[in-house]
Design a protein around this motif. Sequence first.
Motif, mmCIF file in Angstrom:
data_model
loop_
_atom_site.group_PDB
_atom_site.id
_atom_site.type_symbol
_atom_site.label_atom_id
_atom_site.label_comp_id
_atom_site.label_asym_id
_atom_site.label_seq_id
_atom_site.Cartn_x
_atom_site.Cartn_y
_atom_site.Cartn_z
ATOM 1 N N UNK A 286 -31.139 46.435 -21.672
ATOM 2 C CA UNK A 286 -30.420 45.662 -20.661
ATOM 3 C C UNK A 286 -28.958 46.114 -20.646
ATOM 4 N N UNK A 287 -28.460 46.394 -19.478
ATOM 5 C CA UNK A 287 -27.079 46.822 -19.310
ATOM 6 C C UNK A 287 -26.133 45.692 -19.689
ATOM 7 N N UNK A 288 -25.129 45.988 -20.500
ATOM 8 C CA UNK A 288 -24.149 44.987 -20.912
ATOM 9 C C UNK A 288 -23.384 44.468 -19.700
ATOM 10 N N UNK A 289 -22.914 45.405 -18.835
ATOM 11 C CA UNK A 289 -22.094 45.000 -17.695
ATOM 12 C C UNK A 289 -22.015 46.127 -16.671
ATOM 13 N N UNK B 280 -27.750 49.990 -10.907
ATOM 14 C CA UNK B 280 -27.153 49.538 -12.165
ATOM 15 C C UNK B 280 -25.656 49.280 -11.977
ATOM 16 N N UNK B 281 -24.989 50.140 -11.220
ATOM 17 C CA UNK B 281 -23.544 50.000 -10.978
ATOM 18 C C UNK B 281 -23.208 48.741 -10.194
ATOM 19 N N UNK B 282 -24.091 48.342 -9.286
ATOM 20 C CA UNK B 282 -23.817 47.159 -8.467
ATOM 21 C C UNK B 282 -24.315 45.867 -9.107
ATOM 22 N N UNK C 137 -27.479 45.109 -9.162
ATOM 23 C CA UNK C 137 -28.749 44.776 -8.526
ATOM 24 C C UNK C 137 -29.916 45.021 -9.493
ATOM 25 N N UNK C 138 -29.718 45.927 -10.409
ATOM 26 C CA UNK C 138 -30.705 46.211 -11.448
ATOM 27 C C UNK C 138 -29.989 46.078 -12.784
ATOM 28 N N UNK C 139 -30.686 45.536 -13.805
ATOM 29 C CA UNK C 139 -30.063 45.310 -15.109
ATOM 30 C C UNK C 139 -30.685 46.125 -16.229
ATOM 31 N N UNK C 140 -31.818 46.749 -15.975
ATOM 32 C CA UNK C 140 -32.546 47.377 -17.067
ATOM 33 C C UNK C 140 -32.787 48.863 -16.831
ATOM 34 N N UNK C 141 -33.030 49.542 -17.931
ATOM 35 C CA UNK C 141 -33.428 50.947 -17.914
ATOM 36 C C UNK C 141 -34.323 51.168 -19.122
ATOM 37 N N UNK C 142 -35.141 52.184 -19.040
ATOM 38 C CA UNK C 142 -35.972 52.534 -20.176
ATOM 39 C C UNK C 142 -35.107 53.037 -21.325
ATOM 40 N N UNK D 176 -22.857 50.166 -27.086
ATOM 41 C CA UNK D 176 -21.647 49.830 -26.323
ATOM 42 C C UNK D 176 -22.047 49.409 -24.914
ATOM 43 N N UNK D 177 -23.065 50.062 -24.378
ATOM 44 C CA UNK D 177 -23.452 49.881 -22.980
ATOM 45 C C UNK D 177 -24.764 49.124 -22.799
ATOM 46 N N UNK D 178 -25.613 49.101 -23.820
ATOM 47 C CA UNK D 178 -26.959 48.557 -23.676
ATOM 48 C C UNK D 178 -27.290 47.545 -24.768
ATOM 49 N N UNK D 179 -28.120 46.567 -24.402
ATOM 50 C CA UNK D 179 -28.648 45.581 -25.342
ATOM 51 C C UNK D 179 -30.156 45.846 -25.449
#
Length: 89
Positions: free
Chosen positions: A2-5, A41-43, A45-50, A67-70
């Motif tokens: 999950x993207x931090x922000x 991811x930048x906007x 609208x999506x929060x996740x990545x593999x 730093x970037x991902x949970x």
Amino acid sequence: MVLVSPDLLRQLMERTGDGREVSVRDLADAAGCHPSKIGHLRTGERETAGEDEAKAIAKRLGVDLLVLWIPTGRANPAPAEPEHLAVAV
């Protein structure tokens, strides 16, 4: 993962670990995904990545993964993606 922000992702893309900017297309190439995924991811609208994508994005930006991902798992489930972005199975 999950993207931090989304804001943090945008900031890191403006000034990577080597001090240079990285484009959406360059980051997508490094991650092996479509540029629209990076755009979403930048906007926010999506929060996740593999996991592999997340690692590649962090590496290209020159930051540690966490730093970037949970990480997701039983204790931290991934949020549901918007229906129009969900992968058909």
